[in-house]
Each structure stands twice: as structure tokens, then as C-alpha cells.
Design a protein around this motif. Structure first.
Motif, mmCIF file in Angstrom:
data_model
loop_
_atom_site.group_PDB
_atom_site.id
_atom_site.type_symbol
_atom_site.label_atom_id
_atom_site.label_comp_id
_atom_site.label_asym_id
_atom_site.label_seq_id
_atom_site.Cartn_x
_atom_site.Cartn_y
_atom_site.Cartn_z
ATOM 1 N N ILE A 176 -0.244 20.212 -20.997
ATOM 2 C CA ILE A 176 -0.192 18.933 -19.722
ATOM 3 C C ILE A 176 -0.627 19.488 -18.414
ATOM 4 C CG2 ILE A 176 1.319 17.392 -18.745
ATOM 5 C CD1 ILE A 176 3.256 17.735 -21.232
ATOM 6 N N VAL A 177 -1.579 18.868 -17.945
ATOM 7 C CA VAL A 177 -2.184 19.398 -16.457
ATOM 8 C C VAL A 177 -1.947 18.007 -15.694
ATOM 9 C CG1 VAL A 177 -4.258 19.898 -15.122
ATOM 10 C CG2 VAL A 177 -3.985 20.738 -17.573
ATOM 11 N N ARG A 178 -1.380 18.469 -14.531
ATOM 12 C CA ARG A 178 -1.553 17.369 -13.408
ATOM 13 C C ARG A 178 -2.219 17.820 -12.074
ATOM 14 N NH1 ARG A 178 4.373 15.378 -11.381
ATOM 15 N NH2 ARG A 178 4.485 14.876 -13.426
ATOM 16 N N PHE A 179 -3.072 16.935 -11.765
ATOM 17 C CA PHE A 179 -3.785 16.986 -10.641
ATOM 18 C C PHE A 179 -3.145 16.342 -9.464
ATOM 19 C CE2 PHE A 179 -7.024 17.714 -14.008
ATOM 20 C CZ PHE A 179 -7.798 18.808 -13.522
ATOM 21 N N ALA A 180 -2.770 17.085 -8.316
ATOM 22 C CA ALA A 180 -2.112 16.233 -7.273
ATOM 23 C C ALA A 180 -2.796 16.654 -5.895
ATOM 24 C CB ALA A 180 -0.471 16.620 -7.165
ATOM 25 N N GLY A 181 -2.988 15.494 -5.182
ATOM 26 C CA GLY A 181 -3.613 15.908 -3.912
ATOM 27 C C GLY A 181 -3.570 14.816 -3.068
ATOM 28 N N ASP A 182 -4.206 14.609 -1.822
ATOM 29 C CA ASP A 182 -4.142 13.616 -0.679
ATOM 30 C C ASP A 182 -4.969 12.545 -1.475
ATOM 31 O OD1 ASP A 182 -3.196 13.018 1.924
ATOM 32 O OD2 ASP A 182 -5.196 12.571 1.934
ATOM 33 N N SER A 183 -4.725 11.311 -1.231
ATOM 34 C CA SER A 183 -5.420 10.158 -1.592
ATOM 35 C C SER A 183 -6.765 10.022 -1.464
ATOM 36 C CB SER A 183 -4.892 8.757 -0.984
ATOM 37 O OG SER A 183 -3.542 8.600 -1.134
ATOM 38 N N GLY A 184 -7.177 11.078 -0.265
ATOM 39 C CA GLY A 184 -8.710 11.135 -0.199
ATOM 40 C C GLY A 184 -9.167 12.392 -0.714
ATOM 41 N N GLU B 265 -0.806 2.442 -0.959
ATOM 42 C CA GLU B 265 -1.356 2.536 0.435
ATOM 43 C C GLU B 265 -2.867 3.033 -0.256
ATOM 44 O OE1 GLU B 265 1.426 3.625 -0.078
ATOM 45 O OE2 GLU B 265 2.562 2.046 1.087
ATOM 46 N N ILE B 266 -3.693 2.601 0.461
ATOM 47 C CA ILE B 266 -5.297 3.058 -0.079
ATOM 48 C C ILE B 266 -5.303 4.285 0.578
ATOM 49 C CG2 ILE B 266 -7.787 2.446 0.240
ATOM 50 C CD1 ILE B 266 -5.932 0.464 -1.270
ATOM 51 N N ARG B 267 -5.027 4.376 1.795
ATOM 52 C CA ARG B 267 -5.052 5.725 2.638
ATOM 53 C C ARG B 267 -3.986 5.941 3.570
ATOM 54 N NH1 ARG B 267 -10.559 7.769 2.430
ATOM 55 N NH2 ARG B 267 -10.854 7.367 0.141
ATOM 56 N N ALA B 268 -2.900 6.515 2.739
ATOM 57 C CA ALA B 268 -1.588 6.731 3.812
ATOM 58 C C ALA B 268 -2.262 7.564 4.658
ATOM 59 C CB ALA B 268 -0.505 7.145 2.770
ATOM 60 N N PRO B 269 -1.455 8.058 5.740
ATOM 61 C CA PRO B 269 -1.957 9.215 6.693
ATOM 62 C C PRO B 269 -2.341 10.549 5.764
ATOM 63 C CG PRO B 269 -0.145 8.087 7.261
ATOM 64 C CD PRO B 269 -0.235 7.226 6.077
ATOM 65 N N LEU C 181 3.567 12.818 2.786
ATOM 66 C CA LEU C 181 4.202 12.621 1.435
ATOM 67 C C LEU C 181 3.765 11.565 0.731
ATOM 68 C CD1 LEU C 181 7.619 14.280 2.125
ATOM 69 C CD2 LEU C 181 5.763 15.308 1.130
ATOM 70 N N PRO C 182 3.503 10.166 1.420
ATOM 71 C CA PRO C 182 3.280 9.141 0.733
ATOM 72 C C PRO C 182 2.080 8.994 0.284
ATOM 73 C CG PRO C 182 4.315 8.582 2.728
ATOM 74 C CD PRO C 182 4.123 10.054 2.793
ATOM 75 N N GLY C 183 1.286 9.762 0.941
ATOM 76 C CA GLY C 183 -0.290 9.682 0.702
ATOM 77 C C GLY C 183 -0.700 10.548 -0.658
ATOM 78 N N VAL C 184 0.422 11.232 -1.462
ATOM 79 C CA VAL C 184 -0.045 12.086 -2.257
ATOM 80 C C VAL C 184 -0.468 11.096 -3.832
ATOM 81 C CG1 VAL C 184 0.683 13.614 -4.087
ATOM 82 C CG2 VAL C 184 1.082 13.805 -1.855
ATOM 83 N N SER C 185 -1.701 11.478 -4.487
ATOM 84 C CA SER C 185 -1.843 10.834 -5.376
ATOM 85 C C SER C 185 -2.018 11.925 -6.478
ATOM 86 C CB SER C 185 -3.376 10.289 -5.152
ATOM 87 O OG SER C 185 -4.045 9.823 -6.569
ATOM 88 N N GLY C 186 -1.776 11.383 -7.941
ATOM 89 C CA GLY C 186 -1.654 12.378 -8.919
ATOM 90 C C GLY C 186 -2.237 11.686 -10.139
ATOM 91 N N PHE C 187 -2.570 12.538 -11.105
ATOM 92 C CA PHE C 187 -3.336 12.355 -12.352
ATOM 93 C C PHE C 187 -2.900 13.502 -13.500
ATOM 94 C CE2 PHE C 187 -6.269 11.675 -15.628
ATOM 95 C CZ PHE C 187 -6.811 10.354 -15.590
ATOM 96 N N GLN C 188 -2.060 12.820 -14.406
ATOM 97 C CA GLN C 188 -1.639 13.863 -15.519
ATOM 98 C C GLN C 188 -2.446 13.552 -16.714
ATOM 99 O OE1 GLN C 188 2.375 14.914 -15.358
ATOM 100 N NE2 GLN C 188 2.908 14.499 -17.389
#
Ligand code: TPP
Ligand code: SF4
Ligand code: MG
Lengths: 615, 336
Positions: free
Chosen positions: A15-23, A53-57, A61-68
Motif C-alpha cells: 500500500i503506497v500513499r502519495f501525499a503533498g501540497d494540492s499544487g 479547496e482548490i488551492r489552500a495556501p 495543513l488543509p492544503g494536503v492532497s493524498g492518493f493511496q
């Protein structure tokens, strides 16, 4: 690419999770990794988790986007509870995701982003890469950003910012090496995606190759891993998300019924991608109408149904609420109409990108008066295809609005889909009334003996001109009628018609290999985690039966028998017990609930614990 | 299915052919009767087979209309008829789709659908029966009632400023905007004729007397015919018993009424700019004691239904819709 010289370990699932900023392009990175994995033939399941949020600052922390993504050499049911590997592109991503990574798990971080500023934005007092707080993990600090810049510096016409943005491809390259993923498709994907800016394509390709090469050469990664293809049923597969499967299912229903598809919709997360997908398939005669609001969307769909189209409206909770009055009209008009509710966490706006199962009682009862509507619920991303066809079949055959429930988890999650043989999908027979009766006037509310459906005579048919409306109608003639006995009769007829669908749907299947005393009864989008939890219990020697409902109104005809046959019944739901309430009321069964309402899918381990607590 | 079913060679029908067997249930003396009779009288002129005509309505006294027309019909829910008619019209370009609505239905609860149908230029004909009152719910003020209107829900007079339906429709980018009076059958029929010929949305406000809850509301033009400013394309805008009054535009673009000699505006309903029509719509009972009837605006703009049909045609010419190919699009892999 050069041959690997490092040792290779075989593992059965990862199981891999990619996590980063929304951008940072994490959804794209996860999507590409998934495609590589699909082509390799692993079974897989994905779960994107992103902010509303499309682009939180940037860096917050709220701007983090993840894909597992979970992939395995055997069949799997969920995107996995906890990642084995976490790729964190910045401190905020580390902070929000670390709690899910078990001790000993692999952590790959872009050390270049751990600047004082970013640490402060993520709320770190001290640098976690230095203060020993990550000691229990297998940490790989990689200067991802600077290596990406180095790898792309010779590409002309690319700004530093643009070059830096290719760092997600560096990460993807590294992960592709680590898990032996094929790379050709990603290279051609980049060429296609950036066809208009070949220099950007070049920068991304270089970053991708550099990431791969880094894995091969660095001493930081001593081994790489292989996951063999899964032994899935033979056939041709593709990866598909729930919303894409719903869109395809609607097109299939249109093709199989011969009725043009009309979609009325107003954009709302997480349903919009159905509208967007269908808008791309006008070559199937699909009309997509982006209305001024949800009321107009469903109204237009109903108008199209009146004219003989397959009228469909898609939305999520806050929009479905607005449709109620029109759905009630469709109940009175007895016209086919399909409403798809892609459930999200609420009440009100709630958490728009997060899944929940709490609209069930609303779609069942959220209309004035006695207003029965069949309700179906999809169980997995790929099953959404069959669910859409089945919902359309019922709507068309019984001339009734039908609700189909999905949720944010199914909508965005994906899994491999064994492509159906399109010729084997049964046709949906639609019998418009085309001839006036031999004697007397056309009777728009005369009923079919078996289905209790009324005739469907569409405008344009000579001799069948008639008027319908929301005022109570006289049985048979359809004329406006305020007679008390007639209203009682019509109320019962409408209810009977929907109840009678039970004889036209499959019985509830029970998976009970060991003769258990406990039945787990689930519905809708929790199928994967619940089935996985059941498997785990059985793996530990526990006896448990599992049944999953795809139809909530009417229930399959043997539902009472099934729930009555077990000593105990456990109903896991991502709400406070809505199906449980129905089962208890309908069948007088003292069912217990397992309920978590976090805007997250269940973890298999949680379901396992809940079951074991009842054994 | 989009093939017209009629072959056009049917014998010409009479008004009677459009009457249903349902008892008409408006109050005796209601203006709705006259409008129904005008519609039934006009329908044969359309030369469209009955089965291809559909009346869709919302809720209200006016909205009972479809029950009395021997065509296809739907009496839907309050305010939503334009939305429902949009779905029907767009998916069935072979039909002639008419919406019947009231001032509350169209401008209060359904205001949003009305303006969007108009701006899209969906091929539907919208007849707004304006009686400046909520009839069916027994006499509350409506969004077209003049301010200060005393009704059961406003014993001290209403507070809100009313909508001017014509100004609203013009502002909503409507391509056809007209006004008629329930009792003036000839003029109503003339407007209906033009609306039916118009490609796209047509909006007709019909002054309709509610003799029970708002009697005499339109007497200033219904009874006092000299106050009707009859708009006729290409003709100078003159009115009054002897045509002694005229309408001209001021230099700031607003309209004014003048007496006697002068240079009245030559009416151009096809003017590419909406402003002259808007200026005339501001001449009302309240501002000048007279008001225009007839066609304020009649311009051509692509019709939503046709634009959508074009896209569908283009898409299927580019690529035939094959289900198997659709499902197998994207990255696939095979397991043997
Ligand atoms: C959702 C909803 N709200 C309120 C009503 C009650 N209602 C019925 S008709 C009407 C107003 C009708 O006024 P108008 O549209 O001017 O029509 P008229 O009766 O004057 O012809 C109202 C408020 C309703 N039927 N449905
Ligand atoms: S209440 Fe007024 S509008 Fe309604 S039917 Fe009676 S007179 Fe006509
Ligand atoms: Mg009214």
C-alpha cells in the motif's frame, strides 16, 4: 533502463500513499502509478483523498492532497487501511499523514522542502527529520526538489518554477523503480499531456528517469520489491472509477433501451465528474444540460422523460434535497426518472470531498406524503456500471423515479474492471403505447396486471393526447379527482407497484461458509472494507456470515428470512444507523450497529474488531 | 423518435377540436376564459398536428390551463414549468412546446428558471397570465402587485417594489417579448402568431383580470382603450383616442410621451439593441398612465435546441458511438 543489480524481494501486497501540497500533482502521480500497476496485472484499489479547496495556501495543513493505492498478487477489496510506504512531499504532508503509517513503515520525504518556513506553516516547532521523532520508521530523506532541478537544468525554455513542478515525476520514477513498475506508458502519457509544450514534457521525462536512476544507484535503497500479477479472471481489464462507471452504465442503458439519454445536472462535488464524462460522449446522442440549479436539472430530466428520453439527474446531498419536490411529481406522474446521489459528508455543505452513507433515509422518506421510490446502492467502483443499468431498467419498466446511491469513496476510488461483453448485456425493453384503444378514450392510468405500471404514451403519438399532473388522479382515467376512496386506492397502488419490484430483483445472497451465528449486513459503498473485515475474521478462525444489499427499497424478497435466520445481526454503516432502523422496523430484528461518521471509509481492521467483539 | 409523426396533410381543425371533456373550473368572469378561447381559436392556424403540441404549466389558477387543451399536457409544480419544458423541447425538437404560468409562478418561485430559459433561447413559448395577485391561494399580493397593495397578507400595504415583467424579460436577454390583454382577442392572436413564428423563446405577458381578488387592476388599458400604446413594427408610436399622443426617445435614451405634433419614434421591434424596447417597457400605469401592448422585441439569435442538436450531429459524424469501444477506451490489459 539499466538492469537492476540490487537484490529483489517478493511481496504479495503493498500500500503506497502519495501525499503533498494540492499544487504538487499528487492525484496525477497516484493516477500514473496506478496505471503502471494495472498494466502489470496486479489487482488494485485506489483512494484519492483531497481537500475541497482548490488551492489552500501552499504548504498549509488543509492544503494536503493524498492518493493511496493498494496493489497485490491476489484479489483485494479495499485501498488498504494503512500505507506501507508514505511519500511526503512537504512537512504538512508528513504531519497530516504520519499518524496512518505504522511504525517500521517506509517514509520517503523531500528533504528540500523542510525549510524553517514550511516547518512553521505545518506547525512543527522542530525539524522532525532531525529531532529523532521519526526514529521508528524506515526514513529516506531525498533531496527531491534539487535533484529534479539538476536533472532538468539543460532543458531549454523551462522556467525554474516549471522545472521544480516536475518533482512529482521524480518521486514517481523512484517509486516505479522501487516496485518494478513498467515505465513506457508514463513516458508516452507525458508526451501526450504536454504535446503543446514539448519542453515541459522533456523536463518531466527527465525528472521521471532521474528518479528511477536514483533508485538504482543510491545506497539509501538497498532492495527493490516485486509484486507478481494477480490471478484474476481471464479477460480484458481497465481501471475505472465509480463515477466513470456510472457514466458508462448510463450510456449502456441508453444503448440497450434505444432511448436517448438526457442528463440534467448542476455542478457539485463529488458528482460533477459524471456530467463532465457524459458531456464527452455526445456521439451516443447524449444530451447534457448544465442547468441553473438542481431543481431545473431534475425538472428538465423529467421533461425529457415525458418526451420519451431516459431522463437522469446527478447530484450530491445538498442538491438532492432541492430535487425532492420534482421527484414527488415524478411519483405522481408515474414517469421514469433516474436520480443519482453521490453521497458526501454533511449536514449542509459538510465535508464535500469526503464519503458518508447518510442520505439513505432522505431519499427514502424525504418527500411530502406517501411517496414511494425504489432505492438502489452501488457497492464498488466497477459495480457502479451494473448498478446504473439496473436502476434504469427499473425506472423504465415500472415508470417510476429511482434513486441510485453512490458516495465520494466509490466516485473517486478505482479498481480493475473486467470489461463486459456488450452483446451479452440484456436489452431493456421499452413499450411505448402507440395505438389508440379500439374503443373509447386513451386511459393513461390503466395498469399492467403484472408490474402495475401505467402506459407511456409520448407526445407526437396521434390519438393519445392526454394531460397529466401533480393533482391526484382518478384510477384508470387519470382525470383530476378528489374522491376519498380513490385517493386511498391510488396511494396503495403506488406503494404496491414499488413493493412489487421485489419479485423482479435477485434474492439477497449470503456468504456463510462455516454456518455462523452472526450475520454482518452491509449496503452500498462499504462493501469492500466490510468484506475485507469478514475475511480477516475468518482468517483468524472466526465464523461470520456476510450479506450485502444492492437494493434498499424494496428489499430483496428473502431479506426478512436472512436476517431472521441468525442469532445476531451487525450492520456497519457510515451514518448513525439508518439501515439498521429500517431493518429493525421492517423485520423486528434486534440488529446491532457499527457506526463511524468521520468522512472516511471504514478500515477493514475496524470492521474486523467490531465483528470479533460480537463473536 | 424525432421524426414528426404528422404528415401535415390532415384536415384543418377547428377551435372545438382543442377543447377537452374536462369541466373548466375558473371563477365565472375570470380573464383566463378569454385567453383559453383565444388559444383554442388560434391553434388550428398553427397547422401543427395536435399530437405535436404540448402545454406545460406550473401551479396556480392559470396553470390549470393544460387540462383544458386537447393536446399533450403537463400540470407540473410551482414555478418549474420553464425547466421541465426546456428538457422536453431540447430532447424533442419536433414538438411545439408552450408554457402557461402566473405572475407568482413565473416571477416569484420560478423566477430563476424563467430568466435562464429566456437567456438560453430555448424554443418554448411562455404565456404569463399576469393578474398582479396570487389567485389560487386566495388573494395574497404577488411580485407584480404595485407597492402598497392591501391584501390579506399585507393589511397595511405591501412593501416590495414590483417587477416589470417586460423589463425583466428584456434584461434576461429574451429574443421575443410582447404584451397582450385577455379581452383583446384580435391583438392577442396577432401576438401569438408572431410568437409561434419566432425561433427560440417567446415571452408574452397577458394582462389577465382576476375578478375575485384583484378586479379592475388593468382597467386603465382594458377599459380605457385610449391608453393602449399599440406597438407595430415600422409604424410611428402614436396612441390616444385620436392618435393625439406620441412616444419619443429623449437624448438620454429614456422614453417620453408627448401631446400633439412631434416626431414619434418609428417602432423597430428587430432593433439589435435592447435599449429602445427597454425604454418603452418603462411606460406604465404608474409612470404615464398608459402602457404599450404588442411586440417589444423580436430578434434572431441561435436557438439552444438547435445548437445542442448540432453538437450531437457533429460528435456522431466525428466518431460513431460504439459501446464496446467506449468501455475499452483508455489503458487496458489482458489476462489469459
Ligand atoms: C412549492 C409550493 N409553494 C406554494 C404553493 C402554493 N401556491 C399555489 S399557487 C400559488 C401562487 C399562484 O399565483 P400565480 O402564479 O400568480 O397564479 P394565479 O393563481 O394568480 O393564476 C401559490 C403560492 C404551491 N403549490 N407549491
Ligand atoms: S381566483 Fe381569480 S384568477 Fe383564479 S380563477 Fe378566480 S378569477 Fe380567475
Ligand atoms: Mg397571479
Amino acid at each position: 533502463m539499466a538492469k537492476d543489480t540490487k537484490p529483489v524481494e517478493q511481496v504479495d501486497s503493498v500500500i503506497v500513499r502519495f501525499a503533498g501540497d494540492s499544487g504538487d500533482g499528487m492525484q496525477l502521480t497516484g493516477g500514473r502509478f496506478t496505471s503502471e500497476t494495472a498494466v502489470l496485472g496486479n489487482d488494485l484499489s485506489t483512494f484519492p483523498d483531497f481537500p475541497a479547496e482548490i488551492r489552500a495556501p501552499a504548504g498549509s495543513l488543509p492544503g494536503v492532497s493524498g492518493f493511496q493505492v493498494h496493489f497485490a498478487d491476489h484479489d483485494i477489496l479495499t485501498p488498504g487501511d494503512a500505507p506501507n510506504v508514505l511519500v511526503a512531499m512537504n512537512p504538512a504532508a508528513l504531519k497530516t499523514n504520519l499518524r496512518d503509517l505504522p511504525r517500521g513503515g517506509t517514509l520517503i520525504v523531500d528533504q528540500d522542502t523542510f525549510t524553517e518556513r514550511n516547518l512553521a506553516k505545518a506547525g512543527y516547532d522542530a525539524n522532525p527529520l532531525e529531532d529523532g521523532s521519526l526514529d521508528g520508521y524506515d526514513v529516506h530523506t531525498v533531496p527531491l526538489t534539487s535533484m529534479t532541478l539538476e536533472a532538468t537544468k539543460e532543458v531549454e525554455g523551462v522556467t525554474k518554477r516549471e522545472a521544480e513542478r516536475a518533482k512529482n515525476m521524480f518521486a514517481l520514477g523512484l517509486m516505479s523503480w522501487l516496485y518494478h513498475r513498467p515505465t513506457d506508458n508514463t513516458v508516452s502519457f507525458l508526451e501526450r499531456k504536454f504535446a503543446k509544450r514539448p519542453e515541459i514534457a522533456e523536463a518531466n521525462k527527465r525528472a521521471f528517469h532521474a528518479g528511477y536512476a536514483f533508485g538504482e544507484t543510491t545506497e539509501d535503497f538497498a532492495v527493490s520489491y516485486q509484486v507478481k500479477p494477480a490471478k484474476l479472471r481471464p479477460g480484458t481489464y481497465r481501471n475505472i472509477t465509480g463515477n466513470q462507471a456510472l457514466a458508462f452504465g448510463l450510456i449502456a442503458a441508453s444503448v440497450k433501451s434505444g432511448l436517448p439519454l438526457f442528463l440534467g445536472a448542476y455542478p457539485i462535488t463529488p458528482a460533477s465528474s459524471i456530467l463532465e464524462e457524459l458531456a464527452r460522449h455526445k456521439n451516443f446522442g447524449v444530451r447534457t444540460f448544465q442547468a441553473e440549479d438542481e431543481i431545473a436539472a431534475v425538472g428538465a430530466a423529467l421533461g425529457a422523460s415525458f418526451g420519451g428520453s431516459l431522463g437522469v439527474s446527478t447530484s450530491a446531498g445538498p442538491g438532492v434535497v432541492l430535487k425532492s419536490e420534482t421527484v414527488g411529481l415524478a411519483v405522481a406522474l408515474e414517469l421514469p426518472l433516474l436520480i443519482l446521489d453521490i453521497q458526501r459528508a454533511g449536514p449542509s455543505t459538510g465535508m464535500p470531498t469526503k464519503p458518508e452513507q447518510a442520505d439513505l433515509l432522505m431519499v427514502l422518506f424525504g418527500r411530502n406524503s406517501e411517496s414511494p421510490v425504489p432505492v438502489l446502492a452501488a457497492s464498488t467502483p466497477a459495480q457502479c456500471f451494473d448498478a446504473a443499468i439496473e436502476a434504469a431498467r427499473i425506472a423504465l419498466k415500472y415508470r417510476t423515479p429511482v434513486y441510485l446511491l453512490s458516495d465520494a469513496y466509490l466516485a473517486n476510488g478505482s479498481e480493475p474492471w473486467l470489461l463486459p461483453d456488450v452483446d451479452a448485456i440484456p436489452p431493456i425493453e421499452v413499450d411505448f403505447t402507440t395505438e389508440p384503444p379500439a374503443e373509447g378514450d386513451f386511459q393513461p392510468y390503466v395498469r399492467d396486471d403484472e408490474t402495475l405500471a401505467r402506459p407511456w404514451a409520448i407526445p407526437g403519438t396521434p390519438g393519445l393526447e392526454h394531460r397529466i399532473g401533480g393533482l391526484e388522479k382518478q384510477d384508470v382515467t387519470g382525470n383530476v379527482d378528489y374522491d376519498p376512496e380513490n385517493h386511498d386506492l391510488m396511494t396503495r397502488l403506488r406503494a404496491q407497484k414499488v413493493a412489487g419490484i421485489a419479485s423482479d430483483i435477485p434474492e439477497l445472497e449470503v456468504d456463510d461458509p462455516d454456518g455462523a451465528d452472526l450475520l454482518v449486513l452491509s449496503w452500498g459503498g462499504t462493501y469492500g472494507p466490510v468484506a475485507a473485515g469478514v475475511r480477516r475474521v475468518r482468517g483468524d478462525g472466526g465464523k461470520v456470515a456476510h450479506a450485502h444489499l444492492h437494493y434498499v427499497n424494496p428489499f430483496p424478497r428473502n431479506t426478512g428470512e436472512v436476517v431472521g435466520a441468525y442469532e445476531r445481526v451487525l450492520i456497519p454503516e457510515i451514518n448513525l444507523g439508518q439501515l439498521r432502523k429500517l431493518i429493525r422496523a421492517e423485520f423486528l430484528v434486534d440488529a446491532a450497529g457499527f457506526n463511524l461518521v468521520r468522512g472516511l471509509p471504514f478500515r477493514a481492521s475496524e470492521v474486523q474488531e467490531a465483528i470479533e467483539a460480537m463473536l | 423518435m424525432s421524426e414528426p409523426n404528422g404528415n401535415g396533410a390532415q384536415p384543418k381543425l377547428t377551435a372545438k377540436a382543442y377543447k377537452t371533456d374536462q369541466e373548466v373550473r375558473w371563477c365565472p368572469g375570470c380573464g383566463d376564459y378569454a385567453i383559453l378561447a383565444a388559444l383554442q381559436g388560434f391553434m388550428p392556424e398553427l397547422e401543427i398536428p395536435k399530437e405535436r403540441i404540448v402545454f406545460v404549466s406550473g401551479i396556480g389558477c392559470a396553470a390549470r390551463f393544460p387540462y383544458y387543451m386537447e393536446t399533450y399536457g403537463m400540470h407540473s409544480i410551482h414555478g418549474r414549468a420553464p425547466a421541465i419544458a426546456t428538457g422536453l423541447s431540447v430532447s424533442r425538437p419536433d414538438l411545439s412546446v408552450w408554457v402557461v404560468t402566473g405572475d407568482g409562478d413565473a416571477l416569484s418561485i420560478g423566477g430563476n428558471h424563467l430568466i435562464h430559459a429566456l437567456r438560453r433561447n430555448v424554443n418554448i413559448k411562455i404565456l404569463l397570465f399576469n393578474n398582479e395577485i396570487y389567485g389560487l391561494t386566495k388573494g395574497q399580493y404577488s411580485p407584480t402587485s404595485p407597492r402598497g397593495k392591501v391584501t390579506k397578507s399585507t393589511p397595511m400595504g405591501s412593501l416590495d417594489w414590483p417587477f416589470n415583467p417586460i423589463s425583466l424579460a428584456i434584461g434576461a436577454e429574451a429574443t421575443f417579448v410582447a404584451r397582450a390583454i385577455d379581452t383583446d382577442r384580435a391583438q392577442l392572436t396577432e401576438v401569438l402568431r408572431a410568437a409561434a413564428a419566432h425561433k427560440g423563446s417567446a415571452f408574452i405577458e397577458i394582462f389577465q383580470n382576476c375578478n375575485i381578488f384583484n378586479d379592475n387592476a388593468f382597467d386603465f388599458v382594458r377599459e380605457e382603450k385610449e391608453n393602449r400604446i399599440h406597438l407595430q413594427h415600422g409604424e410611428p408610436v402614436r396612441f390616444g383616442a385620436e392618435g393625439e399622443r406620441g412616444v419619443r426617445l429623449r437624448s438620454d435614451g429614456s422614453a417620453e410621451v408627448f401631446e400633439g405634433d412631434g416626431d414619434p419614434l418609428a417602432w423597430d421591434a428587430h432593433h439589435p439593441e435592447a435599449s429602445p424596447a427597454f425604454a418603452l417597457s418603462r411606460l406604465t400605469r404608474d409612470t404615464v398612465g398608459a402602457t404599450p401592448i404588442g411586440i417589444f422585441r423580436d430578434v434572431e439569435r441561435p436557438v439552444y435546441d438547435e445548437l445542442m442538436a448540432d453538437q450531437l450531429r457533429t460528435a456522431s459524424e466525428q466518431r460513431e458511438g460504439k459501446l464496446g469501444a467506449l468501455l475499452a477506451g483508455g489503458d487496458t490489459w489482458t489476462i489469459s
